[in-house]
Scaffold this motif. Structure first.
Motif, mmCIF file in Angstrom:
data_model
loop_
_atom_site.group_PDB
_atom_site.id
_atom_site.type_symbol
_atom_site.label_atom_id
_atom_site.label_comp_id
_atom_site.label_asym_id
_atom_site.label_seq_id
_atom_site.Cartn_x
_atom_site.Cartn_y
_atom_site.Cartn_z
ATOM 1 N N ILE A 1 -1.437 7.427 12.432
ATOM 2 C CA ILE A 1 -0.742 6.419 13.230
ATOM 3 C C ILE A 1 0.473 5.949 12.448
ATOM 4 C CG2 ILE A 1 -0.929 4.160 14.317
ATOM 5 C CD1 ILE A 1 -2.800 5.993 15.614
ATOM 6 N N HIS A 2 1.599 5.985 13.091
ATOM 7 C CA HIS A 2 2.809 5.544 12.403
ATOM 8 C C HIS A 2 2.910 4.026 12.463
ATOM 9 C CE1 HIS A 2 6.899 5.285 11.020
ATOM 10 N NE2 HIS A 2 7.184 4.552 12.077
ATOM 11 N N LEU A 3 3.101 3.421 11.277
ATOM 12 C CA LEU A 3 3.310 1.980 11.218
ATOM 13 C C LEU A 3 4.702 1.696 10.664
ATOM 14 C CD1 LEU A 3 -0.040 0.567 9.762
ATOM 15 C CD2 LEU A 3 0.593 0.935 12.141
ATOM 16 N N THR A 4 5.315 0.631 11.175
ATOM 17 C CA THR A 4 6.596 0.201 10.621
ATOM 18 C C THR A 4 6.332 -0.492 9.279
ATOM 19 O OG1 THR A 4 6.583 -2.012 11.533
ATOM 20 C CG2 THR A 4 7.326 -0.253 12.985
ATOM 21 N N PRO A 5 7.343 -0.694 8.462
ATOM 22 C CA PRO A 5 7.140 -1.326 7.157
ATOM 23 C C PRO A 5 6.453 -2.691 7.273
ATOM 24 C CG PRO A 5 9.325 -0.384 7.278
ATOM 25 C CD PRO A 5 8.724 -0.218 8.644
ATOM 26 N N THR A 6 6.874 -3.496 8.234
ATOM 27 C CA THR A 6 6.256 -4.812 8.384
ATOM 28 C C THR A 6 4.794 -4.684 8.786
ATOM 29 O OG1 THR A 6 8.400 -5.615 9.126
ATOM 30 C CG2 THR A 6 6.520 -7.054 9.451
ATOM 31 N N GLU A 7 4.525 -3.805 9.713
ATOM 32 C CA GLU A 7 3.137 -3.603 10.140
ATOM 33 C C GLU A 7 2.279 -3.164 8.958
ATOM 34 O OE1 GLU A 7 4.220 -2.185 14.727
ATOM 35 O OE2 GLU A 7 3.721 -0.726 13.178
ATOM 36 N N TRP A 8 2.798 -2.218 8.179
ATOM 37 C CA TRP A 8 2.031 -1.752 7.027
ATOM 38 C C TRP A 8 1.782 -2.883 6.027
ATOM 39 C CZ3 TRP A 8 -1.270 1.501 5.289
ATOM 40 C CH2 TRP A 8 -1.525 1.519 3.921
ATOM 41 N N GLY A 9 2.798 -3.725 5.837
ATOM 42 C CA GLY A 9 2.622 -4.844 4.916
ATOM 43 C C GLY A 9 1.421 -5.688 5.288
ATOM 44 N N LEU A 10 1.285 -5.969 6.566
ATOM 45 C CA LEU A 10 0.155 -6.787 7.000
ATOM 46 C C LEU A 10 -1.163 -6.041 6.814
ATOM 47 C CD1 LEU A 10 1.718 -8.254 10.249
ATOM 48 C CD2 LEU A 10 1.218 -9.475 8.133
ATOM 49 N N VAL A 11 -1.183 -4.781 7.253
ATOM 50 C CA VAL A 11 -2.426 -4.011 7.144
ATOM 51 C C VAL A 11 -2.845 -3.871 5.688
ATOM 52 C CG1 VAL A 11 -3.412 -1.720 7.435
ATOM 53 C CG2 VAL A 11 -2.110 -2.754 9.293
ATOM 54 N N GLU A 12 -1.886 -3.663 4.816
ATOM 55 C CA GLU A 12 -2.216 -3.469 3.408
ATOM 56 C C GLU A 12 -2.899 -4.701 2.822
ATOM 57 O OE1 GLU A 12 1.080 -2.464 0.877
ATOM 58 O OE2 GLU A 12 -0.298 -1.844 -0.727
ATOM 59 N N ILE A 13 -2.331 -5.867 3.123
ATOM 60 C CA ILE A 13 -2.928 -7.082 2.575
ATOM 61 C C ILE A 13 -4.352 -7.258 3.100
ATOM 62 C CG2 ILE A 13 -2.771 -9.592 2.485
ATOM 63 C CD1 ILE A 13 0.266 -9.258 2.718
ATOM 64 N N LEU A 14 -4.519 -7.046 4.392
ATOM 65 C CA LEU A 14 -5.862 -7.200 4.949
ATOM 66 C C LEU A 14 -6.817 -6.173 4.348
ATOM 67 C CD1 LEU A 14 -5.143 -7.946 8.691
ATOM 68 C CD2 LEU A 14 -5.759 -9.528 6.887
ATOM 69 N N ALA A 15 -6.339 -4.951 4.170
ATOM 70 C CA ALA A 15 -7.217 -3.895 3.669
ATOM 71 C C ALA A 15 -7.595 -4.127 2.212
ATOM 72 C CB ALA A 15 -6.547 -2.529 3.821
ATOM 73 N N ARG A 16 -6.738 -4.819 1.485
ATOM 74 C CA ARG A 16 -7.075 -5.115 0.093
ATOM 75 C C ARG A 16 -8.062 -6.276 0.001
ATOM 76 N NH1 ARG A 16 -4.226 -1.962 -3.148
ATOM 77 N NH2 ARG A 16 -2.083 -1.409 -2.603
ATOM 78 N N ASN A 17 -8.275 -6.945 1.101
ATOM 79 C CA ASN A 17 -9.263 -8.025 1.145
ATOM 80 C C ASN A 17 -10.222 -7.814 2.304
ATOM 81 O OD1 ASN A 17 -8.088 -10.085 -0.894
ATOM 82 N ND2 ASN A 17 -6.359 -9.466 0.365
#
Lengths: 225, 225
Positions: B150-166
């Motif tokens: 799934i392609h995510l934009t940079p902003t979308e990835w930023g949010l997913v990354e933070i959630l995934a790290r927690n």
DNA sequence: CCCCGGCCTCAAGAACGCGTAAAAGCCGCC
DNA sequence: GGCGGCTTTTACGCGTTCTTGAGGCCGGGG
């Protein structure tokens, strides 16, 4: 309680450590040679190991390897050898720290605290407060009851969090109002009555006779475990 | 490659460490005072910090506290002070190890290896977070669903990354806004609504009834596994 | 005995936060 | 210049949450 396994063949050192550690609230296990140390470690699962290198039966590195084979328990090595070759060998074998004898008790205790702190960080033990009827998970910000998750509003959670961080202790009305509603509302004690009623409906088995969210009239509130 | 941040105000020490560490394959960053050390640490995310206590601007303990405020990076303290009070203070502030100058390079390197080893053990394993409907690969920064990427934009990835790290943890709106949009936008909570709607369209089976990207009204968001 | 302060309960309107959609602005690229 | 992808902004409907007021209960003190 934090448990420490002390391994040394010199009884006076073991004795000194046992006294100092017990006095500071640690649970102390002991062993006088490498083989029994490994056995005690498996059986007792200590939170940290203090290991003398000059043991009669096994070489220090073997003991470290024996522990590292199945566990990541922090190991603090004690040794009379001050040459760097010995330190490098022990640390590369898997030790976490290396203290040379004679050592200062203060320093050893500080290094012990550092090792324990790291060990706990690895386990990632969530701070969880548990009563007989509900469970507060402070890390993920959730409350569970009978296995189900209970939804709390931000204000409700604010109150529960403060109480859960002070389990069993009385928290004054002023402190609750100040931390949840801010310094402008420290006299709105009616807010507390409304919200504690809501919380009791959600969390207490019998909201009319609360067993955990306790009012101390005129003083404050308490989370009884 | 393992990265090391060396903080010391004596150029010759920094130079000696840089040479030795580089020769052994470490990626070396440097700082000569406490404030820039904290900045470099935030920007460079080193795997371990070697910190001299006698810095011109900040007290050593302050530097340790500044790092520990947001990170569990292993810290090895270097100091000329040999008294146990200094050691105890530094270790209790959050340092992982304490080496007195002058020090043997072999020993320091061994302690460094031990610290890095522990740091890696804590980070533990593969950086992949998996839910029942999509998979977040933090190492390669990709999200997959039903086998497709799934392609995510940079902003979308930023949010997913933070959630995934927690995973499972509630992350506050403020933290999300701060880390993705910067400290100037911590009140633009509308951004979050817009982007979470987008993410749900991309990642949730039923975007109207999300099962993984959960809103906790008034508090924040949570990645439910 | 009555009064009063503190507490609990209930209910209703106001305020707030959320989801959604769509338009508008802002690049970089062809 | 025009296009496409991404971000920012605006608008609106809706459900939830907060605040506030009124009434009742209880125990201690006058």
């Amino acid at each position: 309680m934090t448990s420490v396994l002390v391994v040394d063949d010199e009884p006076q050192i073991v004795r000194a450590l046992r006294i100092n550690l017990s006095a500071r609230g640690y649970d102390v296990m002991t062993a006088y040679d490498g083989k029994s140390a490994l056995g005690v470690a498996v059986a007792g699962k200590p939170d940290v190991v203090v290991l003398d290198l000059g043991l009669p039966d096994l070489d220090g590195v073997e003991v470290i390897a024996g522990l590292r084979g199945w566990s990541a328990i922090p190991i603090i090595v004690l040794s009379a050898r001050t040459d760097s070759a010995a330190k490098v060998e022990a640390l590369d074998a898997g030790a976490d720290d290396y203290v040379t004898k004679p050592f200062g008790m203060d320093e050893l205790l500080a290094r012990l605290r550092a090792a324990v702190r790291r060990g706990l960080a690895r386990d990632g033990g969530d701070p969880i407060v548990e009563t007989s009827s509900f469970i507060v998970d402070l890390a993920v910000k959730k409350v569970r009851r009978d296995g189900h998750e209970i939804h709390l509003t931000p204000t409700e959670w604010g109150l529960v969090e403060i109480l859960a961080r002070n389990p069993g202790r009385l928290v004054s009305q002023k402190q609750l109002l100040q931390e949840v509603w801010g310094p402008m509302h420290v006299n709105e004690s009616q807010y507390l009555r409304v919200y504690f009623a809501q919380l009791r409906r959600k969390l207490e088995a019998d909201p009319a006779h609360p067993r955990h969210l306790i009012t101390e009239p005129g003083m404050g509130y308490r989370l009884e475990l």
